[in-house]
Design a protein around this motif. Structure first.
Motif, PDB file in Angstrom:
ATOM      1  N   LEU A  11      40.047  68.384  52.932  1.00 56.42           N
ATOM      2  CA  LEU A  11      40.553  68.703  54.268  1.00 56.42           C
ATOM      3  C   LEU A  11      39.417  68.432  55.246  1.00 56.42           C
ATOM      4  O   LEU A  11      38.290  68.860  55.021  1.00 56.42           O
ATOM      5  CB  LEU A  11      40.991  70.171  54.318  1.00 56.42           C
ATOM      6  N   MET A  12      39.732  67.696  56.309  1.00 62.50           N
ATOM      7  CA  MET A  12      38.739  67.321  57.324  1.00 62.50           C
ATOM      8  C   MET A  12      39.158  67.957  58.640  1.00 62.50           C
ATOM      9  O   MET A  12      40.331  67.924  58.991  1.00 62.50           O
ATOM     10  CB  MET A  12      38.723  65.801  57.507  1.00 62.50           C
ATOM     11  N   ARG A  13      38.180  68.518  59.350  1.00 63.24           N
ATOM     12  CA  ARG A  13      38.517  69.139  60.627  1.00 63.24           C
ATOM     13  C   ARG A  13      37.793  68.415  61.751  1.00 63.24           C
ATOM     14  O   ARG A  13      36.563  68.306  61.730  1.00 63.24           O
ATOM     15  CB  ARG A  13      38.106  70.614  60.602  1.00 63.24           C
ATOM     16  N   GLN A  14      38.554  67.905  62.702  1.00 61.72           N
ATOM     17  CA  GLN A  14      37.945  67.169  63.807  1.00 61.72           C
ATOM     18  C   GLN A  14      37.245  68.138  64.752  1.00 61.72           C
ATOM     19  O   GLN A  14      37.781  69.188  65.092  1.00 61.72           O
ATOM     20  CB  GLN A  14      39.037  66.399  64.568  1.00 61.72           C
ATOM     21  N   ALA A  15      36.016  67.792  65.137  1.00 64.94           N
ATOM     22  CA  ALA A  15      35.264  68.622  66.084  1.00 64.94           C
ATOM     23  C   ALA A  15      35.963  68.565  67.436  1.00 64.94           C
ATOM     24  O   ALA A  15      36.555  67.547  67.808  1.00 64.94           O
ATOM     25  CB  ALA A  15      33.839  68.120  66.201  1.00 64.94           C
ATOM     26  N   GLU A  16      35.894  69.680  68.164  1.00 68.99           N
ATOM     27  CA  GLU A  16      36.568  69.752  69.470  1.00 68.99           C
ATOM     28  C   GLU A  16      35.972  68.738  70.441  1.00 68.99           C
ATOM     29  O   GLU A  16      36.683  68.100  71.206  1.00 68.99           O
ATOM     30  CB  GLU A  16      36.417  71.162  70.068  1.00 68.99           C
ATOM     31  N   GLN A  17      34.647  68.614  70.422  1.00 70.88           N
ATOM     32  CA  GLN A  17      34.022  67.700  71.391  1.00 70.88           C
ATOM     33  C   GLN A  17      34.104  66.262  70.891  1.00 70.88           C
ATOM     34  O   GLN A  17      33.989  66.011  69.698  1.00 70.88           O
ATOM     35  CB  GLN A  17      32.563  68.097  71.673  1.00 70.88           C
ATOM     36  N   THR A  18      34.353  65.338  71.792  1.00 69.47           N
ATOM     37  CA  THR A  18      34.408  63.925  71.422  1.00 69.47           C
ATOM     38  C   THR A  18      33.004  63.343  71.548  1.00 69.47           C
ATOM     39  O   THR A  18      32.227  63.767  72.387  1.00 69.47           O
ATOM     40  CB  THR A  18      35.384  63.160  72.339  1.00 69.47           C
ATOM     41  N   PRO A  19      32.691  62.370  70.681  1.00 70.90           N
ATOM     42  CA  PRO A  19      31.346  61.792  70.740  1.00 70.90           C
ATOM     43  C   PRO A  19      31.093  61.116  72.083  1.00 70.90           C
ATOM     44  O   PRO A  19      32.008  60.567  72.688  1.00 70.90           O
ATOM     45  CB  PRO A  19      31.347  60.773  69.599  1.00 70.90           C
ATOM     46  N   ARG A  20      29.848  61.212  72.535  1.00 76.18           N
ATOM     47  CA  ARG A  20      29.488  60.549  73.793  1.00 76.18           C
ATOM     48  C   ARG A  20      29.398  59.047  73.539  1.00 76.18           C
ATOM     49  O   ARG A  20      28.710  58.622  72.613  1.00 76.18           O
ATOM     50  CB  ARG A  20      28.142  61.069  74.283  1.00 76.18           C
ATOM     51  N   GLY A  21      30.110  58.285  74.316  1.00 76.57           N
ATOM     52  CA  GLY A  21      30.084  56.836  74.143  1.00 76.57           C
ATOM     53  C   GLY A  21      30.824  56.440  72.888  1.00 76.57           C
ATOM     54  O   GLY A  21      31.460  57.256  72.226  1.00 76.57           O
ATOM     55  N   ARG A  22      30.766  55.196  72.535  1.00 82.12           N
ATOM     56  CA  ARG A  22      31.465  54.692  71.369  1.00 82.12           C
ATOM     57  C   ARG A  22      30.552  54.811  70.152  1.00 82.12           C
ATOM     58  O   ARG A  22      29.381  54.474  70.203  1.00 82.12           O
ATOM     59  CB  ARG A  22      31.863  53.231  71.597  1.00 82.12           C
ATOM     60  N   THR A  23      31.125  55.312  69.081  1.00 79.48           N
ATOM     61  CA  THR A  23      30.345  55.574  67.876  1.00 79.48           C
ATOM     62  C   THR A  23      30.920  54.755  66.724  1.00 79.48           C
ATOM     63  O   THR A  23      32.124  54.582  66.625  1.00 79.48           O
ATOM     64  CB  THR A  23      30.425  57.075  67.535  1.00 79.48           C
ATOM     65  N   LEU A  24      30.049  54.285  65.870  1.00 77.91           N
ATOM     66  CA  LEU A  24      30.476  53.510  64.716  1.00 77.91           C
ATOM     67  C   LEU A  24      30.999  54.451  63.628  1.00 77.91           C
ATOM     68  O   LEU A  24      30.428  55.510  63.386  1.00 77.91           O
ATOM     69  CB  LEU A  24      29.260  52.745  64.184  1.00 77.91           C
ATOM     70  N   CYS A  25      32.079  54.055  62.975  1.00 81.46           N
ATOM     71  CA  CYS A  25      32.585  54.822  61.833  1.00 81.46           C
ATOM     72  C   CYS A  25      31.617  54.647  60.660  1.00 81.46           C
ATOM     73  O   CYS A  25      31.234  53.531  60.316  1.00 81.46           O
ATOM     74  CB  CYS A  25      33.976  54.321  61.447  1.00 81.46           C
ATOM     75  N   VAL A  26      31.257  55.765  60.048  1.00 82.49           N
ATOM     76  CA  VAL A  26      30.297  55.742  58.943  1.00 82.49           C
ATOM     77  C   VAL A  26      30.902  55.073  57.699  1.00 82.49           C
ATOM     78  O   VAL A  26      30.191  54.549  56.859  1.00 82.49           O
ATOM     79  CB  VAL A  26      29.844  57.189  58.616  1.00 82.49           C
ATOM     80  N   TRP A  27      32.223  55.089  57.593  1.00 82.16           N
ATOM     81  CA  TRP A  27      32.866  54.547  56.394  1.00 82.16           C
ATOM     82  C   TRP A  27      33.108  53.044  56.491  1.00 82.16           C
ATOM     83  O   TRP A  27      32.640  52.284  55.668  1.00 82.16           O
ATOM     84  CB  TRP A  27      34.179  55.287  56.103  1.00 82.16           C
ATOM     85  N   CYS A  28      33.882  52.611  57.518  1.00 81.45           N
ATOM     86  CA  CYS A  28      34.193  51.176  57.577  1.00 81.45           C
ATOM     87  C   CYS A  28      33.164  50.403  58.402  1.00 81.45           C
ATOM     88  O   CYS A  28      33.072  49.184  58.298  1.00 81.45           O
ATOM     89  CB  CYS A  28      35.596  50.935  58.112  1.00 81.45           C
ATOM     90  N   ALA A  29      32.399  51.126  59.249  1.00 84.12           N
ATOM     91  CA  ALA A  29      31.357  50.492  60.060  1.00 84.12           C
ATOM     92  C   ALA A  29      31.891  49.271  60.811  1.00 84.12           C
ATOM     93  O   ALA A  29      31.203  48.257  60.939  1.00 84.12           O
ATOM     94  CB  ALA A  29      30.163  50.114  59.192  1.00 84.12           C
ATOM     95  N   ASP A  30      33.136  49.390  61.321  1.00 81.72           N
ATOM     96  CA  ASP A  30      33.713  48.250  62.026  1.00 81.72           C
ATOM     97  C   ASP A  30      33.077  48.104  63.401  1.00 81.72           C
ATOM     98  O   ASP A  30      33.227  48.961  64.263  1.00 81.72           O
ATOM     99  CB  ASP A  30      35.236  48.453  62.170  1.00 81.72           C
ATOM    100  N   VAL A  31      32.356  47.014  63.593  1.00 82.66           N
ATOM    101  CA  VAL A  31      31.598  46.838  64.835  1.00 82.66           C
ATOM    102  C   VAL A  31      32.493  46.501  66.024  1.00 82.66           C
ATOM    103  O   VAL A  31      32.059  46.558  67.170  1.00 82.66           O
ATOM    104  CB  VAL A  31      30.511  45.749  64.704  1.00 82.66           C
ATOM    105  N   HIS A  32      33.765  46.146  65.747  1.00 86.89           N
ATOM    106  CA  HIS A  32      34.654  45.801  66.860  1.00 86.89           C
ATOM    107  C   HIS A  32      35.361  47.023  67.438  1.00 86.89           C
ATOM    108  O   HIS A  32      36.077  46.912  68.422  1.00 86.89           O
ATOM    109  CB  HIS A  32      35.671  44.742  66.418  1.00 86.89           C
ATOM    110  N   LEU A  33      35.133  48.187  66.829  1.00 78.35           N
ATOM    111  CA  LEU A  33      35.666  49.453  67.328  1.00 78.35           C
ATOM    112  C   LEU A  33      37.111  49.345  67.816  1.00 78.35           C
ATOM    113  O   LEU A  33      37.401  49.554  68.980  1.00 78.35           O
ATOM    114  CB  LEU A  33      34.768  49.975  68.457  1.00 78.35           C
ATOM    115  N   PRO A  34      38.024  49.007  66.909  1.00 76.83           N
ATOM    116  CA  PRO A  34      39.424  48.836  67.315  1.00 76.83           C
ATOM    117  C   PRO A  34      40.141  50.158  67.547  1.00 76.83           C
ATOM    118  O   PRO A  34      41.251  50.173  68.062  1.00 76.83           O
ATOM    119  CB  PRO A  34      40.034  48.094  66.123  1.00 76.83           C
ATOM    120  N   ASN A  35      39.525  51.259  67.187  1.00 73.25           N
ATOM    121  CA  ASN A  35      40.198  52.559  67.328  1.00 73.25           C
ATOM    122  C   ASN A  35      39.147  53.635  67.621  1.00 73.25           C
ATOM    123  O   ASN A  35      37.948  53.375  67.522  1.00 73.25           O
ATOM    124  CB  ASN A  35      40.971  52.900  66.047  1.00 73.25           C
TER     125      ASN A  35
END
Ligand SMILES: [Zn+2]
Length: 162
Positions: free
Chosen positions: A65-89
């Protein structure tokens, strides 16, 4: 990933209470393209900050079970899993309770991951050709492998007792 049925998925969760396990909303498993994913990830339709992942560790399904933090990251952050540099989501911070006694004491691990767990799809997208002779399929395969091992490392970390 091999097909897993609803009962095994429900039983596989390593960091949930009895109540949470009973309440787990499962996705439509018949619609899952199992051969195109390394982990199953979905959000809770009733609890907007809650998400779930299931992957195979040593040939056994493990769910978290994963719980999303209330605060959103500042700026665009890379996903640690897929590391997609095009940040489609969107990529958000999830905190995950450790398995067992550590988790019950409130010990969590945080990670930045695609908000709707789009990682499987992102890793499988054809990379943009970098130069003439660039092996697109080899690059794609290595991204898929990297994503798989990133997810596995995270799940093993959550399972590790300390
Ligand atoms: Zn991702």
């Amino acid at each position: 990933m091999r097909v897993i049925d609803a009962a095994r998925i429900r039983a596989s969760f390593a960091n949930v209470s009895v109540r949470e396990r009973k309440a787990l909303p499962l996705p439509d498993l018949d619609a899952v393209e199992w051969e195109s994913i390394d982990f199953l990830g979905w959000r809770d339709p009733k609890q907007p900050l809650v998400g779930y992942i299931v992957t195979m560790i040593d040939d056994e399904p493990v769910g978290l079970l994963m719980r999303q933090a209330e605060q959103t990251p500042r700026g665009r952050t890379l996903c640690v899993w897929c590391a997609d540099v095009h940040l489609p989501n969107d990529v958000v911070m999830f905190s995950t309770k450790r398995a067992g006694a550590a988790g019950r004491r409130g010990d969590t691990i945080g990670t930045y991951v695609c908000a709707q767990f789009e990682c499987n799809r992102n890793a499988r997208r054809k990379p943009r050709t970098a130069y003439v002779g660039f092996d697109v399929e080899a690059a794609r395969q290595s991204r898929i492998a990297a994503c798989r091992s990133n997810v596995e490392r995270f799940v093993r970390d959550v399972l590790a007792t300390r």
